[in-house]
Design an enzyme around this catalytic site. Structure first.
Site, PDB file in Angstrom:
ATOM      1  CG  ASP A  21      52.872  42.517  35.472  1.00 14.03           C
ATOM      2  OD1 ASP A  21      52.205  41.603  36.349  1.00 14.03           O
ATOM      3  OD2 ASP A  21      53.784  42.104  34.802  1.00 14.03           O
ATOM      4  CD1 TRP A  79      51.516  38.615  38.734  1.00 17.13           C
ATOM      5  CD2 TRP A  79      51.387  39.989  40.787  1.00 17.13           C
ATOM      6  NE1 TRP A  79      51.992  40.302  38.617  1.00 17.13           N
ATOM      7  CE2 TRP A  79      52.142  40.847  39.842  1.00 17.13           C
ATOM      8  CE3 TRP A  79      51.258  40.608  41.881  1.00 17.13           C
ATOM      9  CZ2 TRP A  79      52.742  41.823  39.749  1.00 17.13           C
ATOM     10  CZ3 TRP A  79      51.791  42.050  41.891  1.00 17.13           C
ATOM     11  CH2 TRP A  79      52.437  42.716  41.112  1.00 17.13           C
ATOM     12  N   GLY A  80      46.796  36.336  40.892  1.00 20.87           N
ATOM     13  CA  GLY A  80      46.092  35.840  42.007  1.00 20.87           C
ATOM     14  C   GLY A  80      45.718  36.712  43.132  1.00 20.87           C
ATOM     15  CG  ASP A 119      56.539  36.619  37.826  1.00 19.09           C
ATOM     16  OD1 ASP A 119      55.560  36.669  37.591  1.00 19.09           O
ATOM     17  OD2 ASP A 119      57.353  37.678  38.186  1.00 19.09           O
TER      18      ASP A 119
END
Length: 239
Positions: free
Chosen positions: A126, A161-162, A183
């Protein structure tokens, strides 16, 4: 390690969030086999955030929560493997994970070695609590290098998350897949929006490093950790 097709499997987060334990993972492994998911190609079982103690041990290593996982993580991995499944875990490029457990920043090599020793086959990595002075591509390159030198083939799932135009540099990090979106939640609007977001980055998807639009929410029906409005049967089928 070259990944030729997108990995398929199950991750604990969408349904259970922090409420994970040894019994749940073993029961899930049994269910994946008994219900034909493994036979259909869903061969990864991945534990998400909240599996460890809040602090590292005296040697700087991650420690599985002894209440949630009293037999340790290798014992869990061995059980998952005994079912013919592959075993996945979670960490973060920052100093803490998104749920405020120890992250892997500045511990990449010791964590990669630990995961290898436990028998991990998949790492979701993450992007929370990362230091602002280190660009994302360096954070992911460091863990990618650590995994490549861990002594075990571990699929590297980069969950940035780009952000920071991930698509432009992710293939230099050793990642096998990368989260191209934020998400997902259990609603058709979320599914639609994450899908439409792929239009301008579709060309970056391909064998070796796949665009990841987050996990499926099929059949959640508004329940679980990311439950929202739920979807109709046709919307789930389309998803």
């Amino acid at each position: 390690m070259v990944v030729k097709t997108p990995p398929m499997g199950w991750n604990s987060w969408n349904t259970f969030g922090p409420n994970i334990n040894d019994e749940l993972i073993r029961t899930t492994a049994d269910a994946m086999v008994e219900n034909g998911l493994l036979e259909a190609g869903y061969n990864y079982l991945v534990i998400d955030d909240c599996w460890s103690l809040k602090e590292r041990d005296a040697e700087g290593k991650l420690v599985a929560d002894p209440v949630k996982f009293p037999n340790g993580m290798k014992d869990v991995a061995d059980y998952v493997h005994s079912k013919g499944l592959k075993f996945g875990m979670y960490s973060c490029a920052g100093t803490r994970t998104c749920a405020d457990y120890p992250g892997s920043f500045d511990h990449e090599y010791v964590d990669a070695k630990t995961f290898a020793e436990w028998g991990v086959d998949f790492l979701k990595y993450d992007f929370c609590y990362r230091p602002n002075f280190v660009p994302g591509h360096l954070l992911y390159k460091k863990m990618g290098t650590a995994l490549a030198n861990s002594g075990r083939d571990i699929l590297f799932s980069a969950c940035s998350w780009g952000h920071q135009e991930t698509h432009k540099w992710i293939k230099t990090t050793g990642a096998h897949m990368w989260r191209s979106t934020g998400d997902i939640v259990d609603s058709w609007a979320s599914i639609r929006d994450l899908t439409m977001h792929q239009i301008n980055i579709w060309d970056y998807n391909g064998a070796g490093c796949f665009n990841d639009m987050d996990m499926l929410v099929v059949g959640m029906n508004g329940k679980g950790n990311v439950g929202l409005t739920g979807c109709t049967f046709e919307e789930y089928k389309t998803h």
